[in-house]
Design a protein around this motif. Sequence first.
Motif, PDB file in Angstrom:
ATOM      1  N   VAL A 186       0.818  -1.213   0.000  1.00 29.98           N
ATOM      2  CA  VAL A 186       0.000   0.000   0.000  1.00 29.98           C
ATOM      3  C   VAL A 186       0.856   1.271   0.000  1.00 29.98           C
ATOM      4  N   PRO A 187       1.906   1.387   0.863  1.00 33.76           N
ATOM      5  CA  PRO A 187       2.745   2.591   0.785  1.00 33.76           C
ATOM      6  C   PRO A 187       3.408   2.763  -0.576  1.00 33.76           C
ATOM      7  N   LEU A 188       3.834   1.660  -1.192  1.00 35.60           N
ATOM      8  CA  LEU A 188       4.438   1.765  -2.525  1.00 35.60           C
ATOM      9  C   LEU A 188       3.427   2.313  -3.536  1.00 35.60           C
ATOM     10  N   CYS A 189       2.189   1.890  -3.434  1.00 37.26           N
ATOM     11  CA  CYS A 189       1.142   2.377  -4.336  1.00 37.26           C
ATOM     12  C   CYS A 189       0.840   3.851  -4.090  1.00 37.26           C
ATOM     13  N   LEU A 190       0.861   4.267  -2.824  1.00 38.63           N
ATOM     14  CA  LEU A 190       0.641   5.681  -2.504  1.00 38.63           C
ATOM     15  C   LEU A 190       1.739   6.554  -3.109  1.00 38.63           C
ATOM     16  N   VAL A 191       2.981   6.094  -3.018  1.00 44.55           N
ATOM     17  CA  VAL A 191       4.096   6.837  -3.605  1.00 44.55           C
ATOM     18  C   VAL A 191       3.940   6.903  -5.125  1.00 44.55           C
ATOM     19  N   ALA A 192       3.551   5.788  -5.736  1.00 43.42           N
ATOM     20  CA  ALA A 192       3.362   5.761  -7.189  1.00 43.42           C
ATOM     21  C   ALA A 192       2.255   6.719  -7.616  1.00 43.42           C
ATOM     22  N   SER A 193       1.174   6.781  -6.849  1.00 46.24           N
ATOM     23  CA  SER A 193       0.085   7.709  -7.160  1.00 46.24           C
ATOM     24  C   SER A 193       0.558   9.152  -7.048  1.00 46.24           C
ATOM     25  N   TRP A 194       1.276   9.452  -5.998  1.00 45.45           N
ATOM     26  CA  TRP A 194       1.786  10.816  -5.792  1.00 45.45           C
ATOM     27  C   TRP A 194       2.695  11.231  -6.946  1.00 45.45           C
ATOM     28  N   LEU A 195       3.592  10.327  -7.359  1.00 45.28           N
ATOM     29  CA  LEU A 195       4.486  10.619  -8.480  1.00 45.28           C
ATOM     30  C   LEU A 195       3.704  10.811  -9.774  1.00 45.28           C
ATOM     31  N   ALA A 196       2.687   9.974  -9.986  1.00 46.55           N
ATOM     32  CA  ALA A 196       1.878  10.083 -11.204  1.00 46.55           C
ATOM     33  C   ALA A 196       1.163  11.424 -11.266  1.00 46.55           C
ATOM     34  N   VAL A 197       0.657  11.890 -10.124  1.00 39.42           N
ATOM     35  CA  VAL A 197      -0.011  13.192 -10.084  1.00 39.42           C
ATOM     36  C   VAL A 197       0.986  14.310 -10.371  1.00 39.42           C
ATOM     37  N   LYS A 198       2.170  14.224  -9.767  1.00 37.21           N
ATOM     38  CA  LYS A 198       3.192  15.242  -9.984  1.00 37.21           C
ATOM     39  C   LYS A 198       3.634  15.287 -11.445  1.00 37.21           C
ATOM     40  N   LEU A 199       3.682  14.114 -12.092  1.00 40.19           N
ATOM     41  CA  LEU A 199       4.090  14.035 -13.490  1.00 40.19           C
ATOM     42  C   LEU A 199       2.928  14.274 -14.451  1.00 40.19           C
ATOM     43  N   ARG A 200       1.749  14.550 -13.880  1.00 36.93           N
ATOM     44  CA  ARG A 200       0.534  14.830 -14.651  1.00 36.93           C
ATOM     45  C   ARG A 200       0.144  13.667 -15.562  1.00 36.93           C
ATOM     46  N   VAL A 201       0.298  12.464 -15.048  1.00 32.73           N
ATOM     47  CA  VAL A 201      -0.171  11.283 -15.758  1.00 32.73           C
ATOM     48  C   VAL A 201      -1.700  11.279 -15.724  1.00 32.73           C
ATOM     49  N   PRO A 202      -2.383  10.940 -16.830  1.00 37.87           N
ATOM     50  CA  PRO A 202      -3.852  10.915 -16.814  1.00 37.87           C
ATOM     51  C   PRO A 202      -4.407  10.047 -15.684  1.00 37.87           C
ATOM     52  N   GLY A 203      -5.380  10.599 -14.936  1.00 36.38           N
ATOM     53  CA  GLY A 203      -5.969   9.849 -13.828  1.00 36.38           C
ATOM     54  C   GLY A 203      -4.925   9.425 -12.812  1.00 36.38           C
ATOM     55  N   GLY A 204      -4.016  10.335 -12.474  1.00 34.81           N
ATOM     56  CA  GLY A 204      -2.814   9.987 -11.716  1.00 34.81           C
ATOM     57  C   GLY A 204      -3.033   9.233 -10.425  1.00 34.81           C
ATOM     58  N   TRP A 205      -4.017   9.632  -9.612  1.00 33.59           N
ATOM     59  CA  TRP A 205      -4.228   8.966  -8.329  1.00 33.59           C
ATOM     60  C   TRP A 205      -4.564   7.490  -8.517  1.00 33.59           C
ATOM     61  N   MET A 206      -5.381   7.191  -9.523  1.00 35.94           N
ATOM     62  CA  MET A 206      -5.730   5.804  -9.764  1.00 35.94           C
ATOM     63  C   MET A 206      -4.678   5.090 -10.597  1.00 35.94           C
TER      64      MET A 206
END
Length: 352
Positions: free
Chosen positions: A191-211
Amino acid sequence: MTLSSFQADAARLGLTLVIAAFGGAVFHWLGLPAAWLSGAMVFVAVATLAGAPTLLPNRLRDALFVAIGISMGAGVRPDVVERVGEWPFSMALLVVVVVCVTLVGYMVLHFGAKWSRETAYFGAIPGALSYVIALATDRGADLPRIASSQSLRLFVLVAILPFAVVSSSGGIHGDGGAPLVSSLREILIGVPLCLVASWLAVKLRVPGGWMTGAFFMSAGLNASGLLTLVLPQYVVVPCFVMMGAMIGCRFANMTLRQFLSVLGASLAAFSAAFLTSIAGALLVSNLVDIPFGQALLAYAPGGLEVMTLLAFMLDLDPAFVAAHQIARFTGMVLLLPFVTGLVLGRRQTEEQ
């Protein structure tokens, strides 16, 4: 935020979740596919249009996307690498389908419903509502019509797609459940690894970053066999319910009169676009030898998060669907300003 406004929002959220849970329970009792998601959506949408003060806060929505992303990753098995070879052809065909879906929707809205060129164009674009609204604002298009058309399209998709997929596959093997079970250690690591991945995706403006970030991290962990990351059903089912509530709440900015005024044109445009998606899905299903329902969800003119979630709930390949929906969204974000200029010409402010 004052205490009174916080209490008012909490009451609205509580009301929304009660309505959503009741709707999901009714659909589940009736034995309908994707019951918790579609039931919650239908009941909250009806309540919202009827004037109920529904609400799902953005922060809760983001947390919901993370949890759903983790859950969907459990549907990706270690043999996912073997299926990557199926994707290049279907990705290429996706471009053709998106262009055709937009074209037929535009023709129905512009020539059939007599919407202006700008409003029909933005109303026909499949998905990416926030981005489409931003572009449409600069063009002076009819924003209420566009938002109504786009919201109605997603609503109808979630309402009918589970039935279309189930009827084409002859049944459903589950409703988002997974036979695997995670240990406490695996959850504390994953779960922490997934939270970090979501945070990075949002910062990188990946579509639907949190999910998207949580999904691909969870999918990678599960596909690699390093650990099994599966959230328990008492966490997953409420997430389905809240996702349905979130879609239903999209009608909050629409009056019943506005809804009825765009209903006919929006349904006609959706029908033309959906039939085009079906044709593309049938073609790729036969040529690549994948389930028709899986191809349909990948090509459906709906939102990334919702289409991928439906794939997971209907026991199809969420990685395949997510990859195609992300490709569609990313391509639209990158190309829409250029394509819009070609189709509609320069903005009025640029011409003066």
